[in-house]
Design a protein around this motif. Sequence first.
Motif, mmCIF file in Angstrom:
data_model
loop_
_atom_site.group_PDB
_atom_site.id
_atom_site.type_symbol
_atom_site.label_atom_id
_atom_site.label_comp_id
_atom_site.label_asym_id
_atom_site.label_seq_id
_atom_site.Cartn_x
_atom_site.Cartn_y
_atom_site.Cartn_z
ATOM 1 N N UNK A 1 0.829 -1.195 0.000
ATOM 2 C CA UNK A 1 0.000 0.000 0.000
ATOM 3 C C UNK A 1 0.867 1.249 0.000
ATOM 4 N N UNK A 2 1.882 1.284 0.844
ATOM 5 C CA UNK A 2 2.762 2.454 0.915
ATOM 6 C C UNK A 2 3.503 2.662 -0.405
ATOM 7 N N UNK A 3 3.972 1.596 -0.989
ATOM 8 C CA UNK A 3 4.655 1.703 -2.282
ATOM 9 C C UNK A 3 3.710 2.238 -3.362
ATOM 10 N N UNK A 4 2.486 1.748 -3.365
ATOM 11 C CA UNK A 4 1.491 2.223 -4.339
ATOM 12 C C UNK A 4 1.227 3.709 -4.165
ATOM 13 N N UNK A 5 1.067 4.156 -2.929
ATOM 14 C CA UNK A 5 0.785 5.564 -2.677
ATOM 15 C C UNK A 5 1.958 6.441 -3.102
ATOM 16 N N UNK A 6 3.171 5.979 -2.863
ATOM 17 C CA UNK A 6 4.341 6.744 -3.291
ATOM 18 C C UNK A 6 4.428 6.815 -4.814
ATOM 19 N N UNK A 7 4.172 5.704 -5.466
ATOM 20 C CA UNK A 7 4.277 5.660 -6.926
ATOM 21 C C UNK A 7 3.144 6.415 -7.618
ATOM 22 N N UNK A 8 2.062 6.660 -6.906
ATOM 23 C CA UNK A 8 0.912 7.365 -7.480
ATOM 24 C C UNK A 8 0.622 8.655 -6.712
ATOM 25 N N UNK A 9 1.676 9.323 -6.287
ATOM 26 C CA UNK A 9 1.523 10.538 -5.478
ATOM 27 C C UNK A 9 0.931 11.698 -6.262
#
Length: 362
Positions: free
Chosen positions: A282-290
Amino acid sequence: MKNGAVRTRVCITIDTEFSIGGAFSDRSKRPVAEPLVWCEVDGRSEGLGFMLDTFRQYDIQATFFVETLHRHYFRHDPMGPIARKIHAAGHEVQLHSHPCWTMFQHADWWNRTRGQKVNDDMSRQSVDEAASLITQGIDTFAEWGIPRPRVYRSGNLHHGDNLYRALARTGIPYSSNIGVAIHDSGKADYRLYSGRHELHGVKEFPVLSFSDWRLGAKQKIKSLTIAGSSFAETRRLIEQARREGIAQVVVLTHPFEFVQSHDLTFRHTRRNRLAQARLQKLCQFLQQNSDRFEACGMAHAADADTTAQGENHLLKGALHHAVLRMAAQVSYDRFGKWQLARTHAAVGRNDVYEDEESLQSN
């Protein structure tokens, strides 16, 4: 708002608390403090330590709802250093209360609790009683040297008119007390699945709840948690929330959900790779889709919220995601319990079913 340039705010919220540890029902047992938060396995913190490392790695700001009423039992106040560490790491520290801890203010607490169901429901307090408990928390934050709380979450997500009136009286502008699948008060006014809602002068941002599956007229409602939702489900829901114009998505978790424990003492634990992988993805997704999502604290998100109040969208999960999540969860839990029962320690291989998303379509 439907899509547009405004980013959807995703608030990862962590209820950070100690445990009664069975003390009210068994005189030989005692409440549990730091082990429930740090959750050490082989000398490494797989609870709070893992979370802080993950948030730092992906540049995520989270919200930790920190309990204060435990001070009635833990007079040395072990939560103080924890709260200061969380604040120093750049996260929001907000207020959380379990009124059951107030039983320890009585020297004869064992006699008062023996054979009784102890009240741990903030909604059953009068306005004056609730305001007093909230004020205790505000004063504790001041003693800890961290900013005054601006968001409140009740223990067990209990809620009611008196609680919101008490929050307004004590100057707490925001709350996240509602998760319909976790606690349903039975009142239509409080059956809130998403969005922002004004309740007795307080703005409520409920934990996102969604329709997990439907069989005929029967509908299963779930609240969005790390422990109870796969990453595929969470990603689907926050994408859906953005399309529906939901400005703020609230996700719930606890530090102890990132380990499996043999008993209530949390002395014998095993890393929960399944839950940890969900948070990391989830954290990786949020960073990649900031460019589309902002991972931020609840007070920050609430301050920025300009959407119309009262929108109460019930999002829909996917049946195949639910089936795969349940299969992975049951298998992993059974394996973990077997291993803990066999060894009373976190040893051996624990990569079985660690990545349920390898079973799921994207």
